[in-house]
Enzyme design. Structure first.
Site, mmCIF file in Angstrom:
data_model
loop_
_atom_site.group_PDB
_atom_site.id
_atom_site.type_symbol
_atom_site.label_atom_id
_atom_site.label_comp_id
_atom_site.label_asym_id
_atom_site.label_seq_id
_atom_site.Cartn_x
_atom_site.Cartn_y
_atom_site.Cartn_z
ATOM 1 N N GLU A 38 -9.934 -0.093 4.805
ATOM 2 C CA GLU A 38 -8.506 -0.620 4.466
ATOM 3 C C GLU A 38 -7.416 -0.610 5.647
ATOM 4 O O GLU A 38 -6.716 -1.517 5.812
ATOM 5 C CB GLU A 38 -7.999 0.918 3.723
ATOM 6 C CG GLU A 38 -8.826 0.950 2.154
ATOM 7 C CD GLU A 38 -8.016 0.260 1.069
ATOM 8 O OE1 GLU A 38 -7.272 -0.611 1.458
ATOM 9 O OE2 GLU A 38 -8.760 0.351 -0.054
ATOM 10 N N HIS A 54 -7.732 -3.684 3.303
ATOM 11 C CA HIS A 54 -6.802 -3.541 2.252
ATOM 12 C C HIS A 54 -6.737 -5.157 1.336
ATOM 13 O O HIS A 54 -6.317 -5.873 2.086
ATOM 14 C CB HIS A 54 -5.699 -3.218 2.754
ATOM 15 C CG HIS A 54 -4.694 -2.627 1.602
ATOM 16 N ND1 HIS A 54 -4.730 -1.584 0.662
ATOM 17 C CD2 HIS A 54 -3.495 -3.213 1.277
ATOM 18 C CE1 HIS A 54 -4.120 -1.560 -0.216
ATOM 19 N NE2 HIS A 54 -3.050 -2.426 0.146
ATOM 20 N N SER A 91 -3.029 -1.612 -4.638
ATOM 21 C CA SER A 91 -2.116 -0.947 -3.855
ATOM 22 C C SER A 91 -0.899 -0.490 -4.620
ATOM 23 O O SER A 91 -1.223 0.366 -5.317
ATOM 24 C CB SER A 91 -1.887 -2.141 -2.784
ATOM 25 O OG SER A 91 -1.008 -1.662 -2.003
#
Length: 524
Positions: A341, A445, A230
């Protein structure tokens, strides 16, 4: 739009894997203890001796200062070397996490153990307990958290070190307003005329510490892999194009975060000036005089973006522009995304916030996000093609914010260096959290992180996938090739390695599957 936009910021949060060592932070007064006062493995760094915590399979050295505390006159300054110490410093508890507001995620508070503080530039080292005549590859982890939350101590590198036969390093770096505040007054103080990006400079200072000290822990300073997820994955790609990161790493792994567009120097400084004005401060001296807690509270105001920016020095240009022209450090790169995600964003915005996305609300959500493009987006992502409105919006966010941008960066890098891409696709990777959702969260995610670090306790197929992924990651760190014993071959881009419990196999249809023809076009 406001709630969804806030959730999109949360979607950039790096997520947890296994619980870190539960301990209190090291304070300066407790930093050094007399030699021989306790048991534990001892190493000698350039700054003094450290006594760590012995483990059966891996030793831990926690709370190691890699830079001086960025407090007082050092607030909003590039990091400087830490002070030396005498005696043996206790390295059995993590250092303070960096200043941040409390974070609420399915995994808990991302700050990890300890109380957030400006005195936070510490790192943790895990090394296999078994000695080796050869220096081991080094893997330096940059945590996610949208550049505003998180800590290196939230992740435990012991399993990865032991099972992968590597030395792991997990670092903190300045966050939010403390790490990314830009202002003309700060630029005037800089010999390069720039400000902000202090968090990125912290990460580079940690990499220099690794270069100078990691041999004491059995690591090879000539074989360093920087990896992150990320915001951490975005940082990895930013270091790829940063001149000041030259020579600090030999391979790079970017998980769910490469190639996000960054603000310009002008916009970041204008936003910073507006934020300072909102605090009643006309100059930097006024801001440095403010207590850290006051600045932290004020950092939540929507007058600035606490992210890296293109300043002309640390980051000379947008990441994608540098990659397209070949102006980046030519090291092998492994990067990728998860199959779903965007579903974490939808979950936190709707179900976990006590409401649900309805069929009537889906078009409104898309219009709020994509404006003039909304009709085209809705046509390409009709509700009839998805199990629920939440899954439809999750697909839109997955493709537009993650899958297609990362696919593009993989393609750009492939023209200049070895480039490998993956898609993590365990649709049951988060079942263990038993979240109260109205839709399947799939492989969202951050869900791949614990597969890389070890600690998966699911089905035999999931455990096998985790073993293989840990092998791929550490094999890449060792050789620059994502090789794992008894695992399918991983071919370079344009093939994308699908990582799923049902099987691991390459595919050539990733851009089509994620409608990248839509998202790779500039907005009209």
């Amino acid at each position: 739009m406001g709630v969804l936009s806030a959730a999109l910021l949360l979607s950039a949060v790096g997520t947890a894997v296994t619980p870190a060592e539960a301990a209190t932070p090291v304070t300066p007064a407790e930093a050094a203890t007399p030699a021989g006062s306790s048991e534990g493995p001892t190493v000698t760094t350039r700054y003094g001796q450290l006594r760590g915590k012995a483990g059966t399979t891996a030793h831990a050295y926690l709370g190691i200062p890699y830079a001086a505390p960025p407090v007082g006159s050092l607030r909003w300054k590039p990091p400087v070397r830490p002070a030396r110490w005498t005696g043996v410093r206790d390295a059995t508890t993590p250092g303070n996490p960096c200043m941040q507001l409390p974070s609420s995620t399915p995994w808990g508070n991302l700050a990890g153990p300890g109380t957030p503080s400006e005195d936070c530039l510490y790192l943790n080292v895990h090394a296999p307990a078994q000695r080796s005549p050869l220096k081991r590859p080094v893997m330096v982890w940059i945590h996610g958290g949208g550049f505003t939350v998180g800590s290196g101590s939230f992740y435990d590198g012991g399993t990865l070190a032991a099972e992968g036969d590597v030395v792991t390093v997990h670092l903190n770096y300045r966050l939010g307003a403390f790490g990314y505040f830009a202002h003309p007054g700060l630029a005037e103080e800089s010999p390069h005329g720039v400000s902000g990006n202090y968090g990125l400079l912290d990460q580079q200072a940690a990499l220099r510490w690794v270069r100078d000290n990691i041999a004491a822990f059995g690591g090879d300073p000539g074989n360093v892999t920087v990896f992150g997820e990320s915001a951490g994955g975005g940082s990895v790609c930013q270091h790829l194009v940063s001149p000041s990161a030259a020579g600090l790493f030999d391979r790079a792994i970017a998980q769910s975060g490469c190639g996000f567009p960054l603000p310009t120097r002008e916009s970041q400084q204008n936003d910073g000036r507006a934020w300072a004005d909102s605090l009643g401060c006309a100059d930097v001296a006024c801001l440095r005089a403010r207590p850290a807690g006051d600045l932290l509270a004020a950092s939540a105001r929507p007058t600035a973006r606490w992210v890296p920016h293109v300043d002309g020095a640390v980051l000379p240009e947008q990441v994608t522009d540098a990659l397209a022209s070949g102006r980046f450090h030519r090291v092998p790169v492994l990067q990728g995304t998860t199959a779903d995600e965007g579903r974490l964003t939808v979950a936190t915005t709707y179900d976990l916030a006590g409401r649900r996305l309805t069929a009537e609300g889906y078009p409104a959500a898309v219009r709020a996000l994509y404006g003039a493009r909304a009709d085209e987006v809705l046509a390409r992502y009709p509700l009839s093609g998805h199990g629920s409105p939440a899954e439809a919006l999750g697909a839109v966010l997955t493709d537009s914010r993650f899958a297609c941008p990362q696919s593009r960066t993989a393609a750009l890098m492939a023209g200049h260096t070895r480039s490998y891409q993956y898609e993590f696709a365990d649709r049951h990777s988060m079942d263990y959290l038993d979240l109260p959702l109205s839709f399947p969260i799939g492989a969202p995610h951050g869900s791949e992180i614990r597969y890389v670090f070890g600690g998966v306790t699911g089905t035999p197929a999931q455990r096998a996938l985790a073993d293989t992924m840990l092998g791929y990651w550490t094999g890449f760190a060792r050789t620059g090739l994502p090789y794992a014993a008894n695992a399918p071959r991983w071919s370079p881009y344009p093939k994308v390695q699908t990582l799923a419990p049902e099987g691991i196999a390459p595919t050539l249809t990733f851009p089509r599957d994620h409608r990248c023809d839509l998202w790779d076009r500039p907005a009209a």
